[in-house]
Scaffold this motif. Structure first.
Motif, PDB file in Angstrom:
ATOM      1  N   VAL A  12     -10.071  23.443  -5.457  1.00 10.91           N
ATOM      2  CA  VAL A  12      -9.505  24.445  -4.573  1.00 10.91           C
ATOM      3  C   VAL A  12      -8.457  25.254  -5.328  1.00 10.91           C
ATOM      4  CG1 VAL A  12      -9.897  23.075  -2.478  1.00 10.91           C
ATOM      5  CG2 VAL A  12      -7.731  22.851  -3.732  1.00 10.91           C
ATOM      6  N   GLN A  13      -7.996  26.321  -4.700  1.00  9.10           N
ATOM      7  CA  GLN A  13      -6.960  27.151  -5.288  1.00  9.10           C
ATOM      8  C   GLN A  13      -5.596  26.743  -4.728  1.00  9.10           C
ATOM      9  OE1 GLN A  13      -8.154  31.227  -4.553  1.00  9.10           O
ATOM     10  NE2 GLN A  13      -9.259  31.305  -6.500  1.00  9.10           N
ATOM     11  N   ALA A  14      -4.581  27.067  -5.456  1.00  9.80           N
ATOM     12  CA  ALA A  14      -3.218  26.781  -4.999  1.00  9.80           C
ATOM     13  C   ALA A  14      -2.992  27.437  -3.636  1.00  9.80           C
ATOM     14  CB  ALA A  14      -2.209  27.297  -6.015  1.00  9.80           C
ATOM     15  N   GLY A  15      -2.381  26.668  -2.739  1.00 10.07           N
ATOM     16  CA  GLY A  15      -2.137  27.153  -1.394  1.00 10.07           C
ATOM     17  C   GLY A  15      -3.199  26.767  -0.389  1.00 10.07           C
ATOM     18  N   ASP A  16      -4.337  26.315  -0.883  1.00 10.20           N
ATOM     19  CA  ASP A  16      -5.434  25.911   0.002  1.00 10.20           C
ATOM     20  C   ASP A  16      -5.165  24.540   0.622  1.00 10.20           C
ATOM     21  OD1 ASP A  16      -8.279  27.359  -1.806  1.00 10.20           O
ATOM     22  OD2 ASP A  16      -6.754  28.240  -0.482  1.00 10.20           O
ATOM     23  N   SER A  17      -6.043  24.186   1.542  1.00 10.41           N
ATOM     24  CA  SER A  17      -5.967  22.872   2.193  1.00 10.41           C
ATOM     25  C   SER A  17      -7.234  22.078   1.911  1.00 10.41           C
ATOM     26  CB  SER A  17      -5.797  23.028   3.707  1.00 10.41           C
ATOM     27  OG  SER A  17      -4.593  23.696   4.022  1.00 10.41           O
ATOM     28  N   LEU A  18      -7.094  20.762   2.005  1.00 11.17           N
ATOM     29  CA  LEU A  18      -8.220  19.864   1.772  1.00 11.17           C
ATOM     30  C   LEU A  18      -7.962  18.585   2.556  1.00 11.17           C
ATOM     31  CD1 LEU A  18     -10.749  20.129  -0.088  1.00 11.17           C
ATOM     32  CD2 LEU A  18      -9.499  18.796  -1.788  1.00 11.17           C
ATOM     33  N   THR A  19      -9.021  18.000   3.096  1.00 11.67           N
ATOM     34  CA  THR A  19      -8.869  16.736   3.815  1.00 11.67           C
ATOM     35  C   THR A  19      -9.711  15.662   3.142  1.00 11.67           C
ATOM     36  OG1 THR A  19      -8.480  17.853   5.926  1.00 11.67           O
ATOM     37  CG2 THR A  19      -9.108  15.544   6.005  1.00 11.67           C
ATOM     38  N   LEU A  20      -9.069  14.586   2.767  1.00  6.43           N
ATOM     39  CA  LEU A  20      -9.766  13.428   2.208  1.00  6.43           C
ATOM     40  C   LEU A  20     -10.011  12.407   3.318  1.00  6.43           C
ATOM     41  CD1 LEU A  20      -7.738  12.874  -1.087  1.00  6.43           C
ATOM     42  CD2 LEU A  20      -9.678  14.388  -0.672  1.00  6.43           C
ATOM     43  N   SER A  21     -11.129  11.713   3.208  1.00  6.35           N
ATOM     44  CA  SER A  21     -11.461  10.652   4.161  1.00  6.35           C
ATOM     45  C   SER A  21     -11.712   9.359   3.411  1.00  6.35           C
ATOM     46  CB  SER A  21     -12.719  11.026   4.956  1.00  6.35           C
ATOM     47  OG  SER A  21     -12.542  12.219   5.676  1.00  6.35           O
ATOM     48  N   CYS A  22     -11.396   8.277   4.079  1.00  6.49           N
ATOM     49  CA  CYS A  22     -11.643   6.944   3.518  1.00  6.49           C
ATOM     50  C   CYS A  22     -12.209   6.080   4.629  1.00  6.49           C
ATOM     51  CB  CYS A  22     -10.363   6.343   2.966  1.00  6.49           C
ATOM     52  SG  CYS A  22     -10.525   4.620   2.438  1.00  6.49           S
ATOM     53  N   THR A  23     -13.443   5.670   4.467  1.00  7.14           N
ATOM     54  CA  THR A  23     -14.096   4.828   5.466  1.00  7.14           C
ATOM     55  C   THR A  23     -14.079   3.392   4.990  1.00  7.14           C
ATOM     56  OG1 THR A  23     -15.516   6.643   6.149  1.00  7.14           O
ATOM     57  CG2 THR A  23     -16.195   4.432   6.776  1.00  7.14           C
ATOM     58  N   ALA A  24     -13.581   2.513   5.868  1.00  9.43           N
ATOM     59  CA  ALA A  24     -13.395   1.118   5.506  1.00  9.43           C
ATOM     60  C   ALA A  24     -14.363   0.210   6.252  1.00  9.43           C
ATOM     61  CB  ALA A  24     -11.965   0.690   5.825  1.00  9.43           C
ATOM     62  N   SER A  25     -14.749  -0.861   5.597  1.00 14.90           N
ATOM     63  CA  SER A  25     -15.593  -1.860   6.237  1.00 14.90           C
ATOM     64  C   SER A  25     -15.304  -3.230   5.639  1.00 14.90           C
ATOM     65  CB  SER A  25     -17.075  -1.516   6.057  1.00 14.90           C
ATOM     66  OG  SER A  25     -17.414  -1.499   4.690  1.00 14.90           O
ATOM     67  N   GLY A  26     -15.566  -4.267   6.416  1.00 14.28           N
ATOM     68  CA  GLY A  26     -15.479  -5.625   5.894  1.00 14.28           C
ATOM     69  C   GLY A  26     -14.168  -6.342   6.132  1.00 14.28           C
ATOM     70  N   PHE A  27     -13.220  -5.734   6.858  1.00 13.55           N
ATOM     71  CA  PHE A  27     -11.991  -6.457   7.168  1.00 13.55           C
ATOM     72  C   PHE A  27     -11.498  -6.014   8.541  1.00 13.55           C
ATOM     73  CE2 PHE A  27      -9.328  -2.820   6.321  1.00 13.55           C
ATOM     74  CZ  PHE A  27      -9.985  -2.147   5.312  1.00 13.55           C
ATOM     75  N   THR A  28     -10.608  -6.806   9.115  1.00 18.11           N
ATOM     76  CA  THR A  28     -10.237  -6.588  10.511  1.00 18.11           C
ATOM     77  C   THR A  28      -8.965  -5.766  10.690  1.00 18.11           C
ATOM     78  OG1 THR A  28      -9.056  -8.698  10.501  1.00 18.11           O
ATOM     79  CG2 THR A  28     -11.349  -8.699  11.262  1.00 18.11           C
ATOM     80  N   SER A  29      -7.956  -5.994   9.895  1.00 17.78           N
ATOM     81  CA  SER A  29      -6.719  -5.257  10.083  1.00 17.78           C
ATOM     82  C   SER A  29      -5.991  -5.133   8.756  1.00 17.78           C
ATOM     83  CB  SER A  29      -5.814  -5.942  11.107  1.00 17.78           C
ATOM     84  OG  SER A  29      -5.426  -7.212  10.664  1.00 17.78           O
ATOM     85  N   SER A  30      -5.456  -3.971   8.519  1.00 18.86           N
ATOM     86  CA  SER A  30      -4.791  -3.742   7.251  1.00 18.86           C
ATOM     87  C   SER A  30      -4.045  -2.425   7.280  1.00 18.86           C
ATOM     88  CB  SER A  30      -5.828  -3.718   6.129  1.00 18.86           C
ATOM     89  OG  SER A  30      -5.230  -3.560   4.884  1.00 18.86           O
ATOM     90  N   ALA A  31      -2.930  -2.371   6.595  1.00 16.36           N
ATOM     91  CA  ALA A  31      -2.301  -1.085   6.331  1.00 16.36           C
ATOM     92  C   ALA A  31      -3.155  -0.366   5.293  1.00 16.36           C
ATOM     93  CB  ALA A  31      -0.887  -1.288   5.807  1.00 16.36           C
ATOM     94  N   MET A  32      -3.085   0.939   5.318  1.00 22.13           N
ATOM     95  CA  MET A  32      -3.886   1.733   4.386  1.00 22.13           C
ATOM     96  C   MET A  32      -2.978   2.701   3.635  1.00 22.13           C
ATOM     97  SD  MET A  32      -7.085   0.796   4.944  1.00 22.13           S
ATOM     98  CE  MET A  32      -8.096   2.142   4.352  1.00 22.13           C
ATOM     99  N   GLY A  33      -3.351   2.984   2.424  1.00 19.29           N
ATOM    100  CA  GLY A  33      -2.550   3.901   1.638  1.00 19.29           C
ATOM    101  C   GLY A  33      -3.404   4.824   0.803  1.00 19.29           C
ATOM    102  N   TRP A  34      -2.799   5.931   0.400  1.00 18.98           N
ATOM    103  CA  TRP A  34      -3.409   6.844  -0.568  1.00 18.98           C
ATOM    104  C   TRP A  34      -2.521   6.886  -1.800  1.00 18.98           C
ATOM    105  CZ3 TRP A  34      -8.124   9.057  -0.365  1.00 18.98           C
ATOM    106  CH2 TRP A  34      -8.760   9.150   0.879  1.00 18.98           C
ATOM    107  N   PHE A  35      -3.156   6.764  -2.927  1.00 22.42           N
ATOM    108  CA  PHE A  35      -2.489   6.893  -4.217  1.00 22.42           C
ATOM    109  C   PHE A  35      -3.219   7.955  -5.022  1.00 22.42           C
ATOM    110  CE2 PHE A  35       0.421   3.216  -4.563  1.00 22.42           C
ATOM    111  CZ  PHE A  35       0.106   2.582  -3.371  1.00 22.42           C
TER     112      PHE A  35
END
Length: 120
Positions: A12-35
């Motif tokens: 993308v170009q500077a100033g634009d927007s973007l949305t990342l997605s993370c789909t999880a499976s295999g566990f019941t409860s957890s905090a999530m983070g982006w690095f």
């Protein structure tokens, strides 16, 4: 088997927007983070969200521009990135962990990463 799958990266170009997605499976409860990890640099904290979704934290470098959220089913975590800058260019990783704080060691599971490139 725990699995995290990221998607949504791109160029993308500077100033634009973007949305990342993370789909999880295999566990019941957890905090999530982006690095993220830029070329030649260490992996750094971007944002994290509690299991309930009621608590979020951000790195100073993205505060006010990025928003982390998770759907009600708590299966997918999103990172909405606005006003992107060239210095946001990196591979972005989704992570899950019961501790789930600001450090990579607090996360037990990682996705494969998705590249975000911001041109000036």
């Amino acid at each position: 088997q725990v699995q995290l799958v990221e998607s949504g990266g791109g160029l993308v170009q500077a100033g634009d927007s973007l949305t990342l997605s993370c789909t999880a499976s295999g566990f019941t409860s957890s905090a999530m983070g982006w690095f993220r990890q830029a070329a030649g640099k260490e992996r750094e904290f971007v944002a994290r969200i509690s299991w309930s979704g009621g608590s979020t934290h951000y790195a100073d470098s993205v505060k006010g521009r990025f928003t982390i959220s998770r759907d009600k089913a708590k299966i997918t975590v999103y990172l909405q990135m606005n006003s992107l800058k060239p210095e946001d260019t990196a591979v972005y990783y989704c992570a899950a962990g019961n501790t789930g704080g600001y450090y990579t060691i607090e996360y037990d599971y990682w996705g494969q990463g998705t590249q975000v490139t911001v041109s000036s």
